[in-house]
Design an enzyme around this catalytic site. Structure first.
Site, PDB file in Angstrom:
ATOM      1  N   HIS A  24      -2.217   2.610   9.576  1.00  0.00           N
ATOM      2  CA  HIS A  24      -1.631   1.955   8.392  1.00  0.00           C
ATOM      3  C   HIS A  24      -0.395   2.721   7.969  1.00  0.00           C
ATOM      4  CE1 HIS A  24      -2.429   0.265   4.035  1.00  0.00           C
ATOM      5  NE2 HIS A  24      -1.131   0.314   4.339  1.00  0.00           N
ATOM      6  N   HIS A  26       3.924   1.640   7.231  1.00  0.00           N
ATOM      7  CA  HIS A  26       5.008   0.652   7.262  1.00  0.00           C
ATOM      8  C   HIS A  26       6.238   1.390   7.772  1.00  0.00           C
ATOM      9  CE1 HIS A  26       2.599  -2.074   4.661  1.00  0.00           C
ATOM     10  NE2 HIS A  26       2.068  -0.922   4.301  1.00  0.00           N
ATOM     11  N   HIS A 204      -3.701  -6.290   3.789  1.00  0.00           N
ATOM     12  CA  HIS A 204      -3.875  -5.427   2.619  1.00  0.00           C
ATOM     13  C   HIS A 204      -4.763  -6.193   1.632  1.00  0.00           C
ATOM     14  CE1 HIS A 204      -0.568  -3.191   4.273  1.00  0.00           C
ATOM     15  NE2 HIS A 204      -0.396  -2.432   3.200  1.00  0.00           N
ATOM     16  N   GLU A 207      -6.248  -3.015  -2.860  1.00  0.00           N
ATOM     17  CA  GLU A 207      -5.426  -1.844  -3.233  1.00  0.00           C
ATOM     18  C   GLU A 207      -5.290  -1.919  -4.758  1.00  0.00           C
ATOM     19  OE1 GLU A 207      -1.356  -2.066  -1.833  1.00  0.00           O
ATOM     20  OE2 GLU A 207      -0.944   0.064  -2.253  1.00  0.00           O
ATOM     21  N   ASP A 285       0.707   5.236   4.986  1.00  0.00           N
ATOM     22  CA  ASP A 285       1.281   4.081   4.282  1.00  0.00           C
ATOM     23  C   ASP A 285       2.814   4.107   4.339  1.00  0.00           C
ATOM     24  OD1 ASP A 285       1.096   1.641   2.993  1.00  0.00           O
ATOM     25  OD2 ASP A 285       0.404   2.435   1.077  1.00  0.00           O
ATOM     26  N   ASP A 286       3.452   4.813   3.425  1.00  0.00           N
ATOM     27  CA  ASP A 286       4.920   4.902   3.372  1.00  0.00           C
ATOM     28  C   ASP A 286       5.289   6.376   3.219  1.00  0.00           C
ATOM     29  OD1 ASP A 286       5.705   1.913   3.135  1.00  0.00           O
ATOM     30  OD2 ASP A 286       4.094   2.188   1.677  1.00  0.00           O
TER      31      ASP A 286
END
Ligand code: ADE
Ligand code: ZN
Length: 350
Positions: A24, A26, A204, A207, A285-286
């Site tokens: 996961h 991006h 997703h 969250e 994630d980011d």
């Protein structure tokens, strides 16, 4: 497996050293401020921030939307195939350094096609970096095309059709962007089409959205993994179902703290998810926006949560392989390497 004999003092090094998969992240969330400014200059794009420091100072998020606004501004510097190559190669090199042996990477084509960048530019640039990273660094990777849930299902269907000439260059589809007010049901048809095409499907859910969104992702979109999913604990019946059906959750601890899903890392529910027998994994994630790459996520969670020890570290890495969409032959090799690492650390700890 029980590795409770391994002392806490050995954990940070072990967490960094153990082989793992990242499921996961991006790719647009790996753009560091330095690369954003370099690409802005190379492409003549004007940014609403005076400097890298000013941009970093804006990374004080209050919820998912406050982050997404800045994340889409950052992605506006990506125009050419070389830009997508540079971004992806930088991430893959950083991940390989964290002993990530396999990465399943989200990308958001609509963020780029809406600005006039052809989908071919995006996919070809990313794929080139992935091939180069495999050859030079030994890291394997695959792409998952995400639909932006704040846009319409028609736009998602059109994006999937545009991507079909590159069908062999991505393994699945996902669903990201603003969760609240955009339930999974909105994308029932495009996910049905993706499944018909033989693509893997993830979304997703849970969250910021309620447990009902996780249920809809499972029942309507028929997803194979839930991205985040941490709000499942609000429904004991859902937790039991996720455990029984072995539905993986791709958890992102630093993201959850940065976006105020949890008040602090000490309040994160990762230990509870593992205790409930869920196939939880740890991911970044980011990473450029949330304070770290995958190993930073492992180390921060294990430092703040005394319930997490060596046995949970092994379980999380093992889950990352079990939950990946890679071939069984690769998974068997990675599982053996994981066990060898832990056996060796347990032996020297005795
Ligand atoms: N896009 C990038 N990061 C995201 C996240 N954490 N949730 C939803 N959409 C995203
Ligand atoms: Zn995400």
């Amino acid at each position: 497996m029980n590795f409770d004999a391994i002392p806490r003092s050995a954990l940070p090094a072990l967490l960094r050293r153990m082989p793992k998969a990242e499921l996961h992240m991006h790719i647009e969330g790996s753009l560091e401020p330095e690369l954003i400014f370099a690409l802005a200059q190379r492409n003549g794009v004007k940014l609403p921030y005076a400097s890298e420091e000013a941009l970093r100072r804006a990374y004080a998020f209050t919820d998912l939307q406050s982050f997404l606004d800045i994340y889409y501004a950052g992605a506006s510097v990506l125009l050419k195939e070389q830009d997508f190559f540079d971004m992806a190669f930088a991430y893959l090199a950083r991940a390989a350094d964290d002993n990530v042996v396999h990465a399943e990477i989200f990308f958001d084509p609509q963020t780029h096609t809406e600005r006039g960048v052809p989908i071919e530019t995006v996919i070809v640039g990313l794929s080139h970096a992935m091939r180069r990273a495999h050859a030079e660094l030994g890291i394997s990777s695959a792409l998952i095309l995400c639909f932006l849930r704040h846009l319409s299902e028609e736009a998602a269907l059109a994006t999937l059709e545009q991507a079909l000439p590159y069908r062999h260059q991505f393994i699945g589809v996902g669903l990201d962007s603003s969760e609240r007010g955009h339930p999974p049901e909105k994308f029932a048809r495009v996910f049905a089409r993706a499944r018909e095409l033989g693509l893997h499907v993830v979304a997703h859910a849970g969250e910021e959205g309620p447990p009902a969104y996780i249920e809809a992702a499972l029942d309507v979109l028929k997803v194979q993994r839930i991205d985040h999913g941490v709000r499942c604990v609000e429904s004991p019946a859902l937790v039991q179902r996720l455990a029984r059906e072995r539905v993986p959750l791709t958890v992102c601890p630093l993201s959850n703290v940065k976006l105020c899903v949890f008040e602090s890392m000490a309040r994160h529910n990762l230990p509870a998810l593992l205790d409930a027998g869920l196939v939880a994994t740890v991911n970044s994630d980011d990473p450029a926006y949330f304070g770290g790459y995958v190993n930073d996520n492992f180390v921060a969670a294990f430092e703040a949560l005394p319930q997490l020890g060596a046995s949970q570290a092994w379980q999380l890495a093992r889950n990352s392989f079990d939950a990946s969409f890679a071939d069984e032959s690769h998974k068997a090799r990675w599982r053996a390497a994981l066990d060898a690492t832990f056996s060796e650390v347990a032996r020297v700890s005795r």
